[in-house]
Motif scaffolding. Structure first.
Motif, PDB file in Angstrom:
ATOM      1  N   GLU A  20       0.876  -1.168   0.000  1.00  0.00           N
ATOM      2  CA  GLU A  20       0.000   0.000   0.000  1.00  0.00           C
ATOM      3  C   GLU A  20       0.911   1.215   0.000  1.00  0.00           C
ATOM      4  O   GLU A  20       1.737   1.365   0.896  1.00  0.00           O
ATOM      5  N   THR A 172      -1.996  -2.762  -3.915  1.00  0.00           N
ATOM      6  CA  THR A 172      -1.859  -3.920  -4.808  1.00  0.00           C
ATOM      7  C   THR A 172      -2.802  -5.027  -4.360  1.00  0.00           C
ATOM      8  O   THR A 172      -3.220  -5.072  -3.210  1.00  0.00           O
ATOM      9  N   SER A 219       2.912 -12.133   4.320  1.00  0.00           N
ATOM     10  CA  SER A 219       2.463 -13.338   5.022  1.00  0.00           C
ATOM     11  C   SER A 219       3.237 -14.518   4.459  1.00  0.00           C
ATOM     12  O   SER A 219       3.825 -14.424   3.377  1.00  0.00           O
TER      13      SER A 219
HETATM   14  P1  ADP Z   1      -5.828  -2.563   5.455  1.00  0.00           P
HETATM   15  O1  ADP Z   1      -6.943  -1.581   5.504  1.00  0.00           O
HETATM   16  O2  ADP Z   1      -5.811  -3.514   6.587  1.00  0.00           O
HETATM   17  O3  ADP Z   1      -4.517  -1.901   5.254  1.00  0.00           O
HETATM   18  P2  ADP Z   1      -6.066  -3.103   2.668  1.00  0.00           P
HETATM   19  O4  ADP Z   1      -7.092  -3.949   2.002  1.00  0.00           O
HETATM   20  O5  ADP Z   1      -6.106  -1.634   2.485  1.00  0.00           O
HETATM   21  O6  ADP Z   1      -6.133  -3.488   4.219  1.00  0.00           O
HETATM   22  O7  ADP Z   1      -4.622  -3.560   2.210  1.00  0.00           O
HETATM   23  C1  ADP Z   1      -4.104  -4.784   2.527  1.00  0.00           C
HETATM   24  C2  ADP Z   1      -2.928  -5.093   1.629  1.00  0.00           C
HETATM   25  O8  ADP Z   1      -2.433  -6.373   1.971  1.00  0.00           O
HETATM   26  C3  ADP Z   1      -3.303  -5.186   0.169  1.00  0.00           C
HETATM   27  O9  ADP Z   1      -2.207  -4.802  -0.628  1.00  0.00           O
HETATM   28  C4  ADP Z   1      -3.589  -6.654  -0.023  1.00  0.00           C
HETATM   29  O10 ADP Z   1      -3.397  -7.083  -1.324  1.00  0.00           O
HETATM   30  C5  ADP Z   1      -2.559  -7.270   0.882  1.00  0.00           C
HETATM   31  N1  ADP Z   1      -2.914  -8.582   1.418  1.00  0.00           N
HETATM   32  C6  ADP Z   1      -4.139  -9.080   1.691  1.00  0.00           C
HETATM   33  N2  ADP Z   1      -4.036 -10.324   2.183  1.00  0.00           N
HETATM   34  C7  ADP Z   1      -2.724 -10.632   2.254  1.00  0.00           C
HETATM   35  C8  ADP Z   1      -1.979 -11.771   2.686  1.00  0.00           C
HETATM   36  N3  ADP Z   1      -2.561 -12.853   3.190  1.00  0.00           N
HETATM   37  N4  ADP Z   1      -0.634 -11.708   2.602  1.00  0.00           N
HETATM   38  C9  ADP Z   1      -0.023 -10.629   2.132  1.00  0.00           C
HETATM   39  N5  ADP Z   1      -0.661  -9.536   1.702  1.00  0.00           N
HETATM   40  C10 ADP Z   1      -2.007  -9.513   1.756  1.00  0.00           C
END
Ligand code: ADP
Ligand code: MG
Ligand code: ZN
Length: 498
Positions: A20, A172, A219
């Motif tokens: 992000e 992303t 993760s």
């Molecule tokens: P938050 O509001 O918690 O920051 P967002 O949806 O804005 O959540 O962003 C989360 C980010 O993490 C996005 O780039 C998403 O693609 C990524 N993401 C979601 N699930 C996973 C995962 N299991 N492992 C790594 N990245 C993830």
């Protein structure tokens, strides 16, 4: 903290990334009011009733910010919403005067795009989930504590100059399949994104000033598993190198916990430049309820299709495409191009070529002598006090025979020391090659007189010994003689031919 070595971690687990990125737009005024956005102004001098959230003050959306966001979305191959709204994200934070942030929620301005990045000559496609527009918060400073954190501070002060500056967030989709390259992919993505912003001219993207910051999600899942693991989100990483290190350190930390049978807690983490590791921030196990709802004080955004089409047609050549073109024009290898890219030298070499230098020379100076000097003074090539036009002039002086490489280096040194243009340095330091045959001849006579033994050897056929005399001439002329001509003259004077 115990961690698992990176290679072992990758042997057992597969990483998934998510990035992000917040980019502060370089608009002249703020997102919802007319306040200026100049960086570094005296605290709380660029504020008004709207960005300080006085009762009754109403926001008006900044058209230039919407245009920049659409251009970013187009450059990232996104679809552009035909109709979307701002949303209120409700939470309390002292540097956020309204106690809610105007952002976008389920109706982002741009969505479903991708960005291709190159790592080690391979192209990795990073899918983009959304690009949305929001406003930045103010900036708190915690005074009196040892760490600069709020814990242990005596008091805190808030500067609202930044509150309300337009901020674009680029999120992303999860990025699986990067394996061992995960840290490099994250860095390459952030680098490419930064260059796109520069090419679009929408932000100065200075990570050290916070106008671009990355939240790095990582993760791990056991090899062979198809179920993604729990992610952590390392906040506000503020250099490209730190993006890479944050991914690496999270992989090593999480692998150790998982291998011991532990669980990863979904939380935000802070990256520390000094140790290269992260420490826990706030837990996200229970998703915070931001009570999002459509912002009632603003009309929806409905970008005209013709406007979007025009913005698309007017996009500049994008950095990856441009690098491919320049590489072909300059005829350099992938490796050399990558090195120039890593050193942020491509624009400088391009400008030097535009100023008249051959590409090979331009590259040689920027990636050699100047890279060394930038490194020595811990600065970047772009921040060195020398211009592409200066370098082009130096290559011209070398090509015309007025300077050799050694003298050219002295000229560069003079320019860097603030002694003026290359021509001014040549004149002031008297650096021109000795082209005057009489002067050169006199120096040679002197050297021959002082080295009669060597001269005899050469006369008796040991021509290789001439190198020592040429060296003497170069020394006596303080590097200003033309070594090739000196060699010819010495042999002539000794009546020897090769
Ligand atoms: P938050 O509001 O918690 O920051 P967002 O949806 O804005 O959540 O962003 C989360 C980010 O993490 C996005 O780039 C998403 O693609 C990524 N993401 C979601 N699930 C996973 C995962 N299991 N492992 C790594 N990245 C993830
Ligand atoms: Mg987020
Ligand atoms: Zn204002």
């Amino acid at each position: 903290m115990t961690v698992m070595a990176f290679d072992e971690a990758l042997g057992r687990f597969e990483p998934v990334l998510g990035l992000e990125t917040h980019v502060e737009l370089g608009t002249a005024s703020k997102m919802f009011c007319g306040c200026k956005t100049t960086f570094g102004a005296a605290p709380n001098t660029q504020v008004c009733p709207t960005c300080l959230a006085f009762p009754g003050a109403l926001p008006v959306a900044n058209e230039a910010a919407i245009e920049s966001t659409i251009r970013i979305g187009l450059a990232l191959n996104c679809s552009i919403a035909e109709w979307c709204r701002f949303a209120r994200k409700n939470y309390f934070y002292p540097d956020m005067p309204k106690n809610y942030q105007i952002s976008q929620y389920d109706e982002p301005l741009c969505f479903d795009g991708y960005l291709d990045v190159e790592v080690d000559g391979e192209t990795v496609r990073v899918e983009i989930e959304r690009v949305h527009l929001e406003e930045d918060t103010g900036k708190s400073t915690h005074v009196g504590g040892a760490t600069g954190r709020i814990q242990g501070a005596d008091y805190s002060i808030v500067d609202y100059n930044r509150a309300g500056i337009p901020l674009v967030e680029i999120v992303t989709k999860p990025i699986p399949g990067t394996d061992r390259m995960a840290p490099e992919v994250a860095k390459a993505y952030a680098t490419e994104l930064r260059e796109i912003m520069r090419a679009l001219g929408v932000s100065d993207v200075r990570m050290e000033e916070g106008s671009m910051r990355c939240d790095v999600n990582v993760s791990l899942m056991p090899r062979g598993s198809s179920e993604w693991g729990t992610r952590t989100e390392t906040k506000n990483v503020n250099s490209l190198r730190s993006v890479e290190r944050a991914v690496r350190s999270e992989i090593e930390r999480q692998a150790h916990i998982l291998a011991e049978g532990g669980k990863i807690i979904q939380e935000t983490r802070h990256f520390h430049e000094d140790t290269g590791t992260t420490t826990p921030g706030r837990s996200k196990e229970e998703a915070q309820d931001y009570r999002y709802f459509p912002e009632p004080d603003l009309v929806p955004i409905a970008p005209d299709a013709a406007w979007v089409a025009r913005l698309k047609a007017e996009l500049p050549e994008l950095p990856l495409v441009k690098r491919k073109r320049l590489q072909a024009e300059w005829g350099v290898s992938d490796l050399d191009m990558q090195a120039m890219h890593n050193a942020d030298a491509i624009d400088l070499v391009e400008a030097t070529v535009a100023a008249g230098a051959p590409a090979a020379d331009a590259r040689k100076w920027w990636m050699g002598e100047l890279a060394r000097r930038a490194n020595e003074s811990a600065t970047t090539l772009a921040d060195l006090p020398i211009t592409p036009a200066d370098i082009a002039r130096v290559t011209e002086l070398v090509a015309s025979g007025s300077l050799n490489d050694k003298l050219a280096r002295q000229v560069l040194e003079g320019v860097l020391a603030g002694e003026g243009t290359p021509d001014a340095v040549v004149a002031a330091r008297g650096l021109e090659i000795v082209n005057d045959e009489g002067e050169l001849s006199a120096i040679i006579d002197e050297v021959l007189a002082g080295n009669a033994d060597v001269a005899d050897k050469i006369r008796s056929g040991k021509i290789a010994a001439v190198g020592a005399l040429v060296g003497g001439v170069m020394k006596a002329s303080r590097g200003k003689a033309d070594a090739g001509r000196a060699r010819q003259l010495i042999l002539e004077k000794l009546g020897v031919s090769e």
